[in-house]
Enzyme design. Structure first.
Site, PDB file in Angstrom:
ATOM      1  CB  THR A  73      -0.880   0.037   1.100  1.00 20.50           C
ATOM      2  OG1 THR A  73      -1.851  -1.046   0.946  1.00 20.50           O
ATOM      3  CG2 THR A  73      -1.743   1.512   1.267  1.00 20.50           C
ATOM      4  CG  PHE A  97       0.304   4.668   3.579  1.00 23.17           C
ATOM      5  CD1 PHE A  97      -0.950   4.895   4.294  1.00 23.17           C
ATOM      6  CD2 PHE A  97       0.731   3.287   3.299  1.00 23.17           C
ATOM      7  CE1 PHE A  97      -1.709   3.690   4.936  1.00 23.17           C
ATOM      8  CE2 PHE A  97       0.032   2.326   3.901  1.00 23.17           C
ATOM      9  CZ  PHE A  97      -1.032   2.577   4.770  1.00 23.17           C
TER      10      PHE A  97
END
Length: 394
Positions: free
Chosen positions: A279, A281
């Site tokens: 992921t 960010f």
């Protein structure tokens, strides 16, 4: 903006006044007048000199902490701002929108907002981005944006895309709505675990709770277990729920950190179907950073175009002709005007915004020329941030 008064005088009745512009209050930007009255505060100061800097809704002095009672802020609603204090609980309740007007801080550490509860992957990303920070949980993405805008926190770290699940569209929309700046990125490897209360075995589980994306990423493992999957707001929240209610037939898909925080047993590790689960960010701040060229940089922009044949091709060509590599392009409907009349026809077509990331710094003349070229025919163009790329191992 900083206001530096003269050295504190002998008279305890003396005052100083500084006009502060562009103070964000309840979502508005207005000019305010800040007054600090001496009174008993002057007696405590004992003629010492202080340098004050105004940072949103807080005052910082260079020699000792100033208590909130020492200040009277002349606001339209006749209320006082409060100097913030840290929640003394081990795992503070996530901030909600209603908390923002009364949030208080008293910390020398960088306060970083993230969405979720303690143990969330977003908290790990915040701590990776800002080691030794004070991670501040927020119940919604919107709340994290507002907390940063209202000076409740110093930074925010929010997910923008996952290698398996794709883009987090809500945060793209919020980037355009709020006047914040991307100042960095951090990539985090997502390693899902199957958690349950101590003494519970895999065979005892009839249902598993987690975020919808986490459940889909563990499809193979959960199918083999034959459990009912139940979606909740976030992974750590699922672990917290299982622990709080001491459930014996229910597990959670969450991180190993959540297992430690909520005293759960790890029944299985790395249960995601694909090991390459990353992921990305974004690190957000109220002010942009100064871009450089000494290390790899990435720039994020958003633009819109007139309808017509080849318009998107023309927009992307401004980067191709300058050998600038695009790393991402995302289209989102215009929130305020999703449909536009189609001239010459009875129908209407969707009006889109295009979010683009490219590998170059805004300090590079090549990037400046590319955006100058794009601005010639784009109906909207905004630089969301120019920031160092995360080239570290996940």
């Amino acid at each position: 903006m900083a206001a530096t008064p003269a050295a504190y005088g002998a008279s305890t009745s003396s005052t100083f006044e500084a006009t502060i512009s562009q103070i964000p209050i309840a979502g508005q930007t207005q000019s305010r007048t800040l007054r600090a009255f001496s009174g008993s505060f002057g007696d405590r100061c004992k003629r010492n000199s202080f340098r004050f800097s105004f940072e949103g809704n807080r005052l910082v002095k260079n020699s000792r902490k100033i208590r909130a009672q020492a200040f009277d802020l002349n606001l339209e609603d006749s209320q006082f701002f409060e100097i913030a204090s840290t929640d003394s609980q081990l795992h503070p309740r996530p901030l909600s929108t209603s908390d923002l007007t009364n949030s208080v801080r008293d910390s020398s550490r960088v306060r970083v907002a993230y969405q979720g509860v303690s143990g969330a992957y977003s908290e790990s990303a915040a701590e990776k981005a800002y080691p030794n920070c004070e991670a501040v949980p927020c119940d919604q993405f919107d709340t994290a944006f507002q907390a940063l805008e209202h000076w409740v926190v110093d930074r925010a770290v929010l997910p923008i895309e996952n290698s398996l699940g794709g883009s987090i569209h809500r945060n793209y929309d919020l980037l355009l709505r709020h006047r914040l700046h991307i100042v960095g990125e951090v990539q985090l490897a997502i390693r899902h675990c199957l958690l349950a209360n101590h003494g519970v075995r895999k065979e005892d589980l009839t249902r598993v709770l987690s975020h919808p994306q986490a459940l889909s990423q563990c499809e193979h493992t959960l199918t083999k277990l034959g459990v009912v999957r139940e979606a909740v707001d976030d992974t750590a929240g699922a672990a917290q729920f299982v622990s709080l209610h001491k459930l014996r037939d229910t597990g959670a898909v969450a991180s190993s950190s959540a297992a430690r925080i909520y005293n759960l047993n790890v029944l299985a590790q790395d249960i995601q179907d694909d090991s390459d689960n990353i992921t990305r960010f974004l690190m957000l701040a109220r002010e942009p950073i100064i871009p450089g060229t000494s290390r790899p940089f990435k720039t994020s922009i958003v633009f819109s175009l007139e309808e017509g044949p080849g318009m998107l091709f023309k927009a992307l060509a401004v980067f191709a002709m300058r050998n600038i590599n695009l790393t991402k392009i995302e289209s989102r409907p215009q929130r305020r005007q999703p449909l536009r009349p189609n001239d010459g026809n009875n129908g209407r077509y969707f009006d889109y915004l295009f979010y683009v990331d490219f590998e170059a710094s805004m300090a590079d003349p090549n990037s400046q020329n590319a955006l100058g070229h794009l601005k010639e025919f784009a109906t909207l163009l905004r630089v969301l941030g120019s920031y160092p790329m995360d080239i570290s191992a996940q």
